[in-house]
Design a protein around this motif. Structure first.
Motif, PDB file in Angstrom:
ATOM      1  N   ALA A 155       0.829  -1.214   0.000  1.00 29.98           N
ATOM      2  CA  ALA A 155       0.000   0.000   0.000  1.00 29.98           C
ATOM      3  C   ALA A 155       0.859   1.257   0.000  1.00 29.98           C
ATOM      4  N   THR A 156       2.003   1.205   0.683  1.00 32.35           N
ATOM      5  CA  THR A 156       2.914   2.349   0.697  1.00 32.35           C
ATOM      6  C   THR A 156       3.416   2.647  -0.706  1.00 32.35           C
ATOM      7  N   GLU A 157       3.772   1.607  -1.441  1.00 36.77           N
ATOM      8  CA  GLU A 157       4.256   1.789  -2.811  1.00 36.77           C
ATOM      9  C   GLU A 157       3.148   2.302  -3.721  1.00 36.77           C
ATOM     10  N   ALA A 158       1.898   1.911  -3.445  1.00 41.08           N
ATOM     11  CA  ALA A 158       0.771   2.339  -4.280  1.00 41.08           C
ATOM     12  C   ALA A 158       0.553   3.851  -4.227  1.00 41.08           C
ATOM     13  N   ILE A 159       0.828   4.469  -3.078  1.00 37.67           N
ATOM     14  CA  ILE A 159       0.625   5.920  -2.972  1.00 37.67           C
ATOM     15  C   ILE A 159       1.900   6.709  -3.227  1.00 37.67           C
ATOM     16  N   ASN A 160       3.042   6.012  -3.283  1.00 33.34           N
ATOM     17  CA  ASN A 160       4.314   6.698  -3.499  1.00 33.34           C
ATOM     18  C   ASN A 160       4.359   7.327  -4.889  1.00 33.34           C
ATOM     19  N   ASN A 161       4.900   8.546  -4.956  1.00 36.26           N
ATOM     20  CA  ASN A 161       5.058   9.306  -6.212  1.00 36.26           C
ATOM     21  C   ASN A 161       3.741   9.823  -6.780  1.00 36.26           C
ATOM     22  N   TYR A 162       2.650   9.717  -6.013  1.00 35.02           N
ATOM     23  CA  TYR A 162       1.373  10.200  -6.541  1.00 35.02           C
ATOM     24  C   TYR A 162       1.354  11.730  -6.538  1.00 35.02           C
ATOM     25  N   VAL A 163       0.897  12.310  -7.634  1.00 37.04           N
ATOM     26  CA  VAL A 163       0.809  13.770  -7.773  1.00 37.04           C
ATOM     27  C   VAL A 163      -0.658  14.167  -7.831  1.00 37.04           C
ATOM     28  N   LEU A 164      -1.046  15.061  -6.931  1.00 41.99           N
ATOM     29  CA  LEU A 164      -2.427  15.534  -6.845  1.00 41.99           C
ATOM     30  C   LEU A 164      -2.473  16.991  -7.281  1.00 41.99           C
ATOM     31  N   PHE A 165      -3.197  17.267  -8.345  1.00 43.15           N
ATOM     32  CA  PHE A 165      -3.235  18.613  -8.904  1.00 43.15           C
ATOM     33  C   PHE A 165      -4.225  19.503  -8.145  1.00 43.15           C
ATOM     34  N   PRO A 166      -4.099  20.835  -8.303  1.00 40.04           N
ATOM     35  CA  PRO A 166      -4.997  21.750  -7.584  1.00 40.04           C
ATOM     36  C   PRO A 166      -6.466  21.436  -7.830  1.00 40.04           C
ATOM     37  N   GLY A 167      -7.235  21.378  -6.752  1.00 40.24           N
ATOM     38  CA  GLY A 167      -8.661  21.126  -6.844  1.00 40.24           C
ATOM     39  C   GLY A 167      -9.027  19.658  -6.953  1.00 40.24           C
ATOM     40  N   GLU A 168      -8.053  18.769  -7.141  1.00 37.91           N
ATOM     41  CA  GLU A 168      -8.341  17.340  -7.247  1.00 37.91           C
ATOM     42  C   GLU A 168      -8.466  16.703  -5.862  1.00 37.91           C
ATOM     43  N   THR A 169      -9.190  15.598  -5.794  1.00 41.94           N
ATOM     44  CA  THR A 169      -9.324  14.853  -4.546  1.00 41.94           C
ATOM     45  C   THR A 169      -8.582  13.523  -4.651  1.00 41.94           C
ATOM     46  N   PHE A 170      -8.058  13.092  -3.524  1.00 47.25           N
ATOM     47  CA  PHE A 170      -7.343  11.823  -3.413  1.00 47.25           C
ATOM     48  C   PHE A 170      -8.210  10.862  -2.623  1.00 47.25           C
ATOM     49  N   PHE A 252      -9.068  13.315   0.645  1.00 42.90           N
ATOM     50  CA  PHE A 252      -8.704  14.706   0.897  1.00 42.90           C
ATOM     51  C   PHE A 252      -8.555  15.453  -0.418  1.00 42.90           C
ATOM     52  N   LYS A 253      -8.566  16.785  -0.338  1.00 41.39           N
ATOM     53  CA  LYS A 253      -8.553  17.638  -1.527  1.00 41.39           C
ATOM     54  C   LYS A 253      -7.383  18.607  -1.471  1.00 41.39           C
ATOM     55  N   PRO A 259       0.421  21.621  -7.764  1.00 37.27           N
ATOM     56  CA  PRO A 259       0.300  20.196  -7.441  1.00 37.27           C
ATOM     57  C   PRO A 259       1.078  19.849  -6.178  1.00 37.27           C
ATOM     58  N   ILE A 260       0.638  18.804  -5.491  1.00 37.36           N
ATOM     59  CA  ILE A 260       1.392  18.279  -4.359  1.00 37.36           C
ATOM     60  C   ILE A 260       1.864  16.868  -4.706  1.00 37.36           C
ATOM     61  N   LEU A 261       3.008  16.506  -4.135  1.00 33.70           N
ATOM     62  CA  LEU A 261       3.631  15.209  -4.393  1.00 33.70           C
ATOM     63  C   LEU A 261       3.658  14.399  -3.107  1.00 33.70           C
ATOM     64  N   ILE A 262       3.224  13.148  -3.180  1.00 26.61           N
ATOM     65  CA  ILE A 262       3.287  12.235  -2.041  1.00 26.61           C
ATOM     66  C   ILE A 262       4.504  11.329  -2.205  1.00 26.61           C
ATOM     67  N   ARG A 263       5.380  11.343  -1.222  1.00 32.17           N
ATOM     68  CA  ARG A 263       6.495  10.401  -1.181  1.00 32.17           C
ATOM     69  C   ARG A 263       6.282   9.508   0.035  1.00 32.17           C
ATOM     70  N   SER A 264       6.393   8.197  -0.140  1.00 28.70           N
ATOM     71  CA  SER A 264       6.173   7.275   0.981  1.00 28.70           C
ATOM     72  C   SER A 264       7.136   6.101   0.876  1.00 28.70           C
ATOM     73  N   VAL A 265       7.614   5.659   2.036  1.00 26.71           N
ATOM     74  CA  VAL A 265       8.580   4.564   2.107  1.00 26.71           C
ATOM     75  C   VAL A 265       8.223   3.676   3.283  1.00 26.71           C
ATOM     76  N   SER A 266       8.387   2.358   3.102  1.00 33.06           N
ATOM     77  CA  SER A 266       8.204   1.400   4.191  1.00 33.06           C
ATOM     78  C   SER A 266       9.396   0.455   4.180  1.00 33.06           C
ATOM     79  N   VAL A 267      10.189   0.453   5.263  1.00 32.87           N
ATOM     80  CA  VAL A 267      11.381  -0.387   5.308  1.00 32.87           C
ATOM     81  C   VAL A 267      11.785  -0.649   6.756  1.00 32.87           C
ATOM     82  N   ASN A 268      12.116  -1.896   7.051  1.00 39.02           N
ATOM     83  CA  ASN A 268      12.662  -2.291   8.360  1.00 39.02           C
ATOM     84  C   ASN A 268      11.817  -1.813   9.545  1.00 39.02           C
ATOM     85  N   GLY A 269      10.509  -1.955   9.445  1.00 49.70           N
ATOM     86  CA  GLY A 269       9.644  -1.615  10.563  1.00 49.70           C
ATOM     87  C   GLY A 269       9.308  -0.143  10.696  1.00 49.70           C
TER      88      GLY A 269
END
Length: 287
Positions: A155-170, A252-253, A259-269
């Protein structure tokens, strides 16, 4: 069949592979006059096109040619991976060429025209919206619980690098998708009606809760969030966001002017989520 199997075999047989400017394999499809000529209306002199058959031919060609574009993204080591152009049938140009050959006496082939599909996020945009950190949050889990750690990583990888443009909802459910065994998710502990249980995708709510705490900032409007029926150990009381494919979602909106960028990582707990945008990003206050 409106289009004979012969016609499909003809344009597939006449395809050959080339390399485009992005280094991606691409097929050129050639149509012969024998292919073009069979699209006249039946019971008439061959001077009128059967538009329905032509439209169906274009649909089939588009299905064969289509390649989805790929956004630029950050690799695991923090390097920007360039965007990859997609490809589709140029329907307008195809109709022009098709009619030219149908109404002429040419005894030659013509190449089916294609046009590029540009991704929403290229290297320039990605670099620009990764300069300013707007929010970040870190949570922890037991890495020796292999099934739960595996689900969190997916799930962490699924949201990683996602770009949400102005006015868009996630929508968490929309972006992460259904948590099923076929998509790689495993059985792990979950909370159901206040009781601990096991189900496919257990651990996903830690990802949604970490994301919630990272985006709970000025400029991000929380549209939909639900709390668990009991406290969870990975975030403070009242700071969780439960999700379920057929139930609660976390939405969320983006209220920023960039645009906003989501960076997410999951490693070693440890998993973290950070939110970035450009240096000039400002949020709409309504004033």
């Amino acid at each position: 069949m409106i289009i004979s199997s012969l016609s499909i075999l003809l344009f597939m047989f006449l395809a050959h592979t080339t390399e485009d400017t992005m280094g991606v394999s691409s097929e050129d499809i050639m149509l012969q006059n024998i292919e073009v000529d069979q699209y006249s209306l039946p019971y008439f002199e061959p001077i009128f096109l059967d538009e329905g058959k032509v439209q169906l031919l274009m649909d089939r060609l588009e299905e064969t040619i289509y390649k989805e574009p790929v956004n630029a993204r950050f690799s695991a080591n923090g390097q920007i991976m360039p965007e990859i152009l997609g490809e589709t049938l140029d329907r307008n140009q195809f109709q022009i060429l098709f009619r030219e050959h149908f109404y002429s006496n040419r005894n030659s082939n013509f190449e089916v025209p294609k046009k590029p599909i540009y991704p929403k996020v290229d290297r320039g945009l990605l670099k620009e919206i990764s300069t300013k950190q707007l929010g970040t949050y870190t949570t922890f889990f037991r890495k020796n619980n292999a099934e739960r750690a595996h689900n969190i990583a997916l799930a962490t990888e699924a949201i990683n690098n996602y770009v949400l443009f102005p006015g868009e909802t996630f929508s968490f459910n929309e972006i992460v998708g259904e948590r099923t065994r076929e998509r790689g998710y495993k059985r792990a502990p979950v909370i159901v009606r206040g009781e601990l249980s096991e189900d496919i995708g257990g651990g996903i709510c830690q990802v949604s809760s970490t994301l919630y705490n990272a985006v709970d900032i000025n400029g991000i409007q929380i549209v939909e969030r639900y709390a668990h029926s009991r406290n969870v150990p990975y975030v403070p009381k009242g700071r969780d966001a439960t999700v379920s494919w057929w139930g609660p979602d976390f939405v969320f909106k983006n209220m920023y002017n960039a645009p906003i960028l989501i960076r997410s990582v999951s490693v070693n707990g440890t998993m973290w989520v950070s939110i970035y945008s450009s240096d000039t990003a400002e949020y709409f206050t309504g004033k």
